[in-house]
Design a protein around this motif. Sequence first.
Motif, PDB file in Angstrom:
ATOM      1  N   GLU A 151       0.818  -1.228   0.000  1.00 57.30           N
ATOM      2  CA  GLU A 151       0.000   0.000   0.000  1.00 57.30           C
ATOM      3  C   GLU A 151       0.839   1.260   0.000  1.00 57.30           C
ATOM      4  O   GLU A 151       0.439   2.263  -0.577  1.00 57.30           O
ATOM      5  N   SER A 152       1.990   1.274   0.658  1.00 51.09           N
ATOM      6  CA  SER A 152       2.876   2.430   0.611  1.00 51.09           C
ATOM      7  C   SER A 152       4.267   1.968   0.231  1.00 51.09           C
ATOM      8  O   SER A 152       4.768   0.990   0.776  1.00 51.09           O
ATOM      9  N   LEU A 153       4.897   2.673  -0.722  1.00 52.84           N
ATOM     10  CA  LEU A 153       6.247   2.305  -1.147  1.00 52.84           C
ATOM     11  C   LEU A 153       7.317   3.014  -0.325  1.00 52.84           C
ATOM     12  O   LEU A 153       8.504   2.865  -0.602  1.00 52.84           O
ATOM     13  N   GLY A 154       6.893   3.754   0.697  1.00 50.56           N
ATOM     14  CA  GLY A 154       7.858   4.540   1.466  1.00 50.56           C
ATOM     15  C   GLY A 154       8.315   3.902   2.755  1.00 50.56           C
ATOM     16  O   GLY A 154       8.952   4.554   3.582  1.00 50.56           O
ATOM     17  N   VAL A 155       8.011   2.609   2.954  1.00 53.62           N
ATOM     18  CA  VAL A 155       8.335   1.942   4.213  1.00 53.62           C
ATOM     19  C   VAL A 155       9.525   1.005   4.039  1.00 53.62           C
ATOM     20  O   VAL A 155       9.625   0.286   3.052  1.00 53.62           O
ATOM     21  N   LYS A 156      10.427   1.007   5.003  1.00 51.20           N
ATOM     22  CA  LYS A 156      11.542   0.056   5.043  1.00 51.20           C
ATOM     23  C   LYS A 156      11.496  -0.681   6.379  1.00 51.20           C
ATOM     24  O   LYS A 156      10.770  -0.287   7.300  1.00 51.20           O
ATOM     25  N   ALA A 157      12.277  -1.763   6.507  1.00 53.18           N
ATOM     26  CA  ALA A 157      12.193  -2.573   7.719  1.00 53.18           C
ATOM     27  C   ALA A 157      13.517  -3.253   8.013  1.00 53.18           C
ATOM     28  O   ALA A 157      14.353  -3.449   7.121  1.00 53.18           O
ATOM     29  N   VAL A 158      13.694  -3.602   9.295  1.00 52.56           N
ATOM     30  CA  VAL A 158      14.859  -4.358   9.748  1.00 52.56           C
ATOM     31  C   VAL A 158      14.358  -5.531  10.572  1.00 52.56           C
ATOM     32  O   VAL A 158      13.433  -5.390  11.380  1.00 52.56           O
ATOM     33  N   THR A 199      12.057   8.207   3.966  1.00 52.73           N
ATOM     34  CA  THR A 199      12.457   9.611   3.977  1.00 52.73           C
ATOM     35  C   THR A 199      12.397  10.204   5.379  1.00 52.73           C
ATOM     36  O   THR A 199      13.123  11.143   5.684  1.00 52.73           O
ATOM     37  N   GLY A 200      11.529   9.675   6.222  1.00 52.37           N
ATOM     38  CA  GLY A 200      11.395  10.205   7.578  1.00 52.37           C
ATOM     39  C   GLY A 200      10.582  11.471   7.659  1.00 52.37           C
ATOM     40  O   GLY A 200      10.473  12.083   8.719  1.00 52.37           O
ATOM     41  N   THR A 201       9.974  11.895   6.530  1.00 46.52           N
ATOM     42  CA  THR A 201       9.249  13.165   6.521  1.00 46.52           C
ATOM     43  C   THR A 201       7.763  13.001   6.252  1.00 46.52           C
ATOM     44  O   THR A 201       7.021  13.976   6.337  1.00 46.52           O
ATOM     45  N   ASP A 202       7.333  11.806   5.912  1.00 45.11           N
ATOM     46  CA  ASP A 202       5.937  11.592   5.537  1.00 45.11           C
ATOM     47  C   ASP A 202       5.238  10.659   6.517  1.00 45.11           C
ATOM     48  O   ASP A 202       5.839   9.743   7.072  1.00 45.11           O
ATOM     49  N   THR A 203       3.943  10.901   6.712  1.00 47.82           N
ATOM     50  CA  THR A 203       3.105   9.958   7.448  1.00 47.82           C
ATOM     51  C   THR A 203       2.608   8.905   6.465  1.00 47.82           C
ATOM     52  O   THR A 203       2.116   9.236   5.392  1.00 47.82           O
ATOM     53  N   LEU A 204       2.775   7.635   6.833  1.00 44.29           N
ATOM     54  CA  LEU A 204       2.505   6.548   5.893  1.00 44.29           C
ATOM     55  C   LEU A 204       1.514   5.557   6.484  1.00 44.29           C
ATOM     56  O   LEU A 204       1.500   5.315   7.686  1.00 44.29           O
ATOM     57  N   ASN A 205       0.713   4.984   5.621  1.00 45.02           N
ATOM     58  CA  ASN A 205      -0.164   3.883   5.993  1.00 45.02           C
ATOM     59  C   ASN A 205       0.238   2.658   5.178  1.00 45.02           C
ATOM     60  O   ASN A 205       0.459   2.758   3.965  1.00 45.02           O
ATOM     61  N   TYR A 206       0.331   1.515   5.821  1.00 43.54           N
ATOM     62  CA  TYR A 206       0.781   0.305   5.135  1.00 43.54           C
ATOM     63  C   TYR A 206       0.155  -0.917   5.793  1.00 43.54           C
ATOM     64  O   TYR A 206      -0.402  -0.833   6.901  1.00 43.54           O
ATOM     65  N   THR A 207       0.256  -2.050   5.126  1.00 44.25           N
ATOM     66  CA  THR A 207      -0.221  -3.312   5.672  1.00 44.25           C
ATOM     67  C   THR A 207       0.933  -4.310   5.675  1.00 44.25           C
ATOM     68  O   THR A 207       1.578  -4.523   4.639  1.00 44.25           O
ATOM     69  N   LEU A 208       1.184  -4.896   6.839  1.00 46.91           N
ATOM     70  CA  LEU A 208       2.273  -5.850   7.005  1.00 46.91           C
ATOM     71  C   LEU A 208       1.733  -7.275   6.951  1.00 46.91           C
ATOM     72  O   LEU A 208       0.723  -7.593   7.581  1.00 46.91           O
TER      73      LEU A 208
END
Length: 220
Positions: A151-158, A199-208
């Motif tokens: 849903e959002s391409l702006g999310v990263k994960a560790v 980016t750390g500047t946007d509010t994002l919605n996503y589904t994990l």
Amino acid sequence: MTTHETKKKGNSTKLTVILMLLVLAPLCGVINTDSDVDIIKICPSQTGLYAMSVKTNPTAKAVLYDSNRNVLKETSQNDEYIFYNLAADSDYYIGFSGKASDSYALAPMNRTDATAVLKNIGQTAALSAGGCNVYSFTPDEDGTYIFTATESLGVKAVLYDENFAYISSGRESEEDVSFRITGTMTANKTYYILTSGKTGTDTLNYTLYAEQPLDIVSVS
């Protein structure tokens, strides 16, 4: 903020004592020389999981120590968070080292609760600008598991193991998937996934999603 500086012959060590829970903006600094180490003392008021974002030059790193100076955690270019379970009213130290003129920025302490990940069930979440979300996952059987965000391409994960050691990261977008992490896991051990914005500047919605690939069976 209270700062104390002590100098050693042929070396310079700066000790910065700061109550991180009261800091509302990142703490920034610069490594003066190749042998310089900047040390930040923290003392959490509550026991729990803490995630502190660290931004450094490629040649710099941050190391988390306990009160006996034992190394607990070390950052890398793939793992930009000091993520650990800290005890209340205990002293910890974060040391920054690198090359002369390397810069660093340490975000405020962020105590966070881990949301349990449910296998094969999408979990929608909001990610605040500059923030992070933490998940825990305890597989019921050994095997390979895949974690993806849509849903959002702006999310990263560790992905971390039960001792908060880095396993792998995912940050490359492909089609409608923001990240994909694949890991081999052991039953009844707890793993952690930390998501943050690219980016750390946007509010994002996503589904994990957490899924286990189907075994491929050869039929003759």
